[in-house]
Design a protein around this motif. Sequence first.
Motif, PDB file in Angstrom:
ATOM      1  N   PHE A 198      48.433  66.574  30.428  1.00 39.84           N
ATOM      2  CA  PHE A 198      48.551  65.148  30.150  1.00 39.84           C
ATOM      3  C   PHE A 198      49.520  64.583  31.175  1.00 39.84           C
ATOM      4  CE2 PHE A 198      51.584  67.500  27.662  1.00 39.84           C
ATOM      5  CZ  PHE A 198      52.772  66.789  27.768  1.00 39.84           C
ATOM      6  N   ALA A 199      49.814  63.294  31.077  1.00 36.45           N
ATOM      7  CA  ALA A 199      50.755  62.690  32.028  1.00 36.45           C
ATOM      8  C   ALA A 199      51.829  61.922  31.280  1.00 36.45           C
ATOM      9  CB  ALA A 199      50.037  61.766  33.000  1.00 36.45           C
ATOM     10  N   VAL A 200      53.055  61.987  31.807  1.00 36.06           N
ATOM     11  CA  VAL A 200      54.182  61.194  31.323  1.00 36.06           C
ATOM     12  C   VAL A 200      54.599  60.308  32.491  1.00 36.06           C
ATOM     13  CG1 VAL A 200      56.577  61.239  30.538  1.00 36.06           C
ATOM     14  CG2 VAL A 200      54.943  62.926  29.651  1.00 36.06           C
ATOM     15  N   GLU A 201      54.528  58.996  32.283  1.00 41.46           N
ATOM     16  CA  GLU A 201      54.832  58.019  33.342  1.00 41.46           C
ATOM     17  C   GLU A 201      54.041  58.320  34.614  1.00 41.46           C
ATOM     18  OE1 GLU A 201      56.521  55.309  32.728  1.00 41.46           O
ATOM     19  OE2 GLU A 201      57.103  55.958  30.723  1.00 41.46           O
ATOM     20  N   GLY A 202      52.802  58.805  34.458  1.00 44.62           N
ATOM     21  CA  GLY A 202      51.941  59.102  35.594  1.00 44.62           C
ATOM     22  C   GLY A 202      52.114  60.485  36.181  1.00 44.62           C
ATOM     23  N   LYS A 203      53.135  61.235  35.750  1.00 44.50           N
ATOM     24  CA  LYS A 203      53.395  62.585  36.257  1.00 44.50           C
ATOM     25  C   LYS A 203      52.587  63.600  35.446  1.00 44.50           C
ATOM     26  CE  LYS A 203      55.545  65.771  38.572  1.00 44.50           C
ATOM     27  NZ  LYS A 203      55.252  65.901  39.978  1.00 44.50           N
ATOM     28  N   ARG A 204      51.787  64.413  36.125  1.00 46.31           N
ATOM     29  CA  ARG A 204      51.005  65.430  35.442  1.00 46.31           C
ATOM     30  C   ARG A 204      51.936  66.485  34.845  1.00 46.31           C
ATOM     31  NH1 ARG A 204      46.679  63.783  33.647  1.00 46.31           N
ATOM     32  NH2 ARG A 204      46.228  65.930  33.115  1.00 46.31           N
ATOM     33  N   VAL A 205      51.660  66.828  33.583  1.00 46.75           N
ATOM     34  CA  VAL A 205      52.445  67.817  32.843  1.00 46.75           C
ATOM     35  C   VAL A 205      51.471  68.849  32.298  1.00 46.75           C
ATOM     36  CG1 VAL A 205      53.938  68.192  30.834  1.00 46.75           C
ATOM     37  CG2 VAL A 205      54.167  66.089  32.181  1.00 46.75           C
ATOM     38  N   GLN A 206      51.870  70.109  32.335  1.00 44.46           N
ATOM     39  CA  GLN A 206      51.027  71.164  31.767  1.00 44.46           C
ATOM     40  C   GLN A 206      51.870  72.063  30.876  1.00 44.46           C
ATOM     41  OE1 GLN A 206      48.340  72.982  34.422  1.00 44.46           O
ATOM     42  NE2 GLN A 206      47.692  74.536  32.977  1.00 44.46           N
ATOM     43  N   THR A 207      51.303  72.409  29.718  1.00 50.17           N
ATOM     44  CA  THR A 207      51.971  73.330  28.798  1.00 50.17           C
ATOM     45  C   THR A 207      51.313  74.699  28.890  1.00 50.17           C
ATOM     46  OG1 THR A 207      50.503  72.866  26.930  1.00 50.17           O
ATOM     47  CG2 THR A 207      52.450  71.445  27.181  1.00 50.17           C
ATOM     48  N   ASP A 208      52.002  75.703  28.343  1.00 51.88           N
ATOM     49  CA  ASP A 208      51.427  77.046  28.228  1.00 51.88           C
ATOM     50  C   ASP A 208      51.926  77.675  26.935  1.00 51.88           C
ATOM     51  OD1 ASP A 208      54.017  78.059  28.697  1.00 51.88           O
ATOM     52  OD2 ASP A 208      53.623  78.448  30.807  1.00 51.88           O
ATOM     53  N   ALA A 209      51.637  78.932  26.743  1.00 49.95           N
ATOM     54  CA  ALA A 209      51.993  79.623  25.499  1.00 49.95           C
ATOM     55  C   ALA A 209      53.503  79.687  25.283  1.00 49.95           C
ATOM     56  CB  ALA A 209      51.402  81.029  25.490  1.00 49.95           C
ATOM     57  N   ASN A 210      54.296  79.531  26.335  1.00 48.28           N
ATOM     58  CA  ASN A 210      55.754  79.612  26.214  1.00 48.28           C
ATOM     59  C   ASN A 210      56.430  78.266  26.006  1.00 48.28           C
ATOM     60  OD1 ASN A 210      55.805  82.444  26.608  1.00 48.28           O
ATOM     61  ND2 ASN A 210      55.509  82.113  28.798  1.00 48.28           N
ATOM     62  N   THR A 211      55.683  77.161  26.060  1.00 45.10           N
ATOM     63  CA  THR A 211      56.266  75.833  25.900  1.00 45.10           C
ATOM     64  C   THR A 211      56.785  75.661  24.474  1.00 45.10           C
ATOM     65  OG1 THR A 211      54.728  74.920  27.532  1.00 45.10           O
ATOM     66  CG2 THR A 211      55.854  73.350  26.083  1.00 45.10           C
ATOM     67  N   GLU A 212      58.044  75.226  24.358  1.00 44.75           N
ATOM     68  CA  GLU A 212      58.653  74.943  23.047  1.00 44.75           C
ATOM     69  C   GLU A 212      58.486  73.470  22.732  1.00 44.75           C
ATOM     70  OE1 GLU A 212      62.761  76.069  22.940  1.00 44.75           O
ATOM     71  OE2 GLU A 212      62.375  77.935  24.017  1.00 44.75           O
ATOM     72  N   PHE A 213      58.236  73.153  21.461  1.00 44.69           N
ATOM     73  CA  PHE A 213      58.096  71.775  21.003  1.00 44.69           C
ATOM     74  C   PHE A 213      59.181  71.478  19.983  1.00 44.69           C
ATOM     75  CE2 PHE A 213      53.983  73.007  22.572  1.00 44.69           C
ATOM     76  CZ  PHE A 213      53.539  71.880  23.245  1.00 44.69           C
ATOM     77  N   ALA A 214      59.891  70.353  20.165  1.00 43.65           N
ATOM     78  CA  ALA A 214      60.946  69.948  19.232  1.00 43.65           C
ATOM     79  C   ALA A 214      60.635  68.551  18.709  1.00 43.65           C
ATOM     80  CB  ALA A 214      62.302  69.953  19.930  1.00 43.65           C
ATOM     81  N   GLY A 215      60.589  68.415  17.385  1.00 43.79           N
ATOM     82  CA  GLY A 215      60.369  67.114  16.768  1.00 43.79           C
ATOM     83  C   GLY A 215      58.921  66.689  16.686  1.00 43.79           C
ATOM     84  N   GLY A 216      57.994  67.582  17.010  1.00 51.56           N
ATOM     85  CA  GLY A 216      56.576  67.265  16.945  1.00 51.56           C
ATOM     86  C   GLY A 216      55.742  68.471  17.335  1.00 51.56           C
ATOM     87  N   THR A 217      54.453  68.264  17.346  1.00 53.94           N
ATOM     88  CA  THR A 217      53.509  69.332  17.687  1.00 53.94           C
ATOM     89  C   THR A 217      52.619  68.865  18.832  1.00 53.94           C
ATOM     90  OG1 THR A 217      51.738  68.566  16.234  1.00 53.94           O
ATOM     91  CG2 THR A 217      53.432  69.989  15.237  1.00 53.94           C
ATOM     92  N   PRO A 218      51.854  69.771  19.433  1.00 53.56           N
ATOM     93  CA  PRO A 218      50.943  69.345  20.495  1.00 53.56           C
ATOM     94  C   PRO A 218      49.991  68.229  20.055  1.00 53.56           C
ATOM     95  CG  PRO A 218      51.156  71.717  20.530  1.00 53.56           C
ATOM     96  CD  PRO A 218      51.880  71.236  19.296  1.00 53.56           C
ATOM     97  N   ALA A 219      49.612  68.199  18.795  1.00 53.74           N
ATOM     98  CA  ALA A 219      48.719  67.153  18.284  1.00 53.74           C
ATOM     99  C   ALA A 219      49.372  65.768  18.370  1.00 53.74           C
ATOM    100  CB  ALA A 219      48.314  67.452  16.849  1.00 53.74           C
ATOM    101  N   ASP A 220      50.702  65.722  18.443  1.00 56.91           N
ATOM    102  CA  ASP A 220      51.421  64.445  18.520  1.00 56.91           C
ATOM    103  C   ASP A 220      51.479  63.875  19.939  1.00 56.91           C
ATOM    104  OD1 ASP A 220      52.034  64.460  15.769  1.00 56.91           O
ATOM    105  OD2 ASP A 220      53.721  65.814  16.135  1.00 56.91           O
ATOM    106  N   ILE A 221      50.969  64.616  20.913  1.00 56.27           N
ATOM    107  CA  ILE A 221      50.955  64.118  22.296  1.00 56.27           C
ATOM    108  C   ILE A 221      49.795  63.133  22.408  1.00 56.27           C
ATOM    109  CG2 ILE A 221      50.718  64.718  24.732  1.00 56.27           C
ATOM    110  CD1 ILE A 221      51.851  67.503  23.990  1.00 56.27           C
ATOM    111  N   GLN A 222      50.119  61.881  22.264  1.00 54.49           N
ATOM    112  CA  GLN A 222      49.154  60.784  22.281  1.00 54.49           C
ATOM    113  C   GLN A 222      49.641  59.714  23.256  1.00 54.49           C
ATOM    114  OE1 GLN A 222      46.312  60.803  20.514  1.00 54.49           O
ATOM    115  NE2 GLN A 222      46.817  62.759  19.571  1.00 54.49           N
ATOM    116  N   PRO A 223      48.724  58.898  23.801  1.00 55.22           N
ATOM    117  CA  PRO A 223      49.165  57.808  24.674  1.00 55.22           C
ATOM    118  C   PRO A 223      50.230  56.946  23.997  1.00 55.22           C
ATOM    119  CG  PRO A 223      46.797  58.059  24.820  1.00 55.22           C
ATOM    120  CD  PRO A 223      47.269  58.966  23.705  1.00 55.22           C
TER     121      PRO A 223
END
Length: 104
Positions: free
Chosen positions: A56-81
């Motif tokens: 996905f992108a944050v402020e136009g910057k491409r971001v990629q997660t993997d199995a080691n990515t930690e999430f705080a305060g939400g889940t991958p499903a919460d990554i929405q525009p």
Amino acid sequence: MYVQVTTTDTEPAGGSVTATRVEKLVARTDFPEKTMADLEGLVTTPRSGSGSILSFAVEGKRVQTDANTEFAGGTPADIQPDARLQVQGTETGGILAAARIIFR
């Protein structure tokens, strides 16, 4: 392009100001290769991928997660525009490889 504008105007006149200096700035999404980066902003493109590999992108910057990515305060499903995130990771080939994502 990001710029810094200097003016002596105390208030806009007719919706504009007169610049006394305009300085080009490095975009806050440009990071040197293989460096640790910390980026906070809004999700600007929907997530794609599945499982732990998401893109996905944050402020136009491409971001990629993997199995080691930690999430705080939400889940991958919460990554929405328009969701506000802080992404901490490493710049690799123009993509921010996320080590940690904090939902704001």
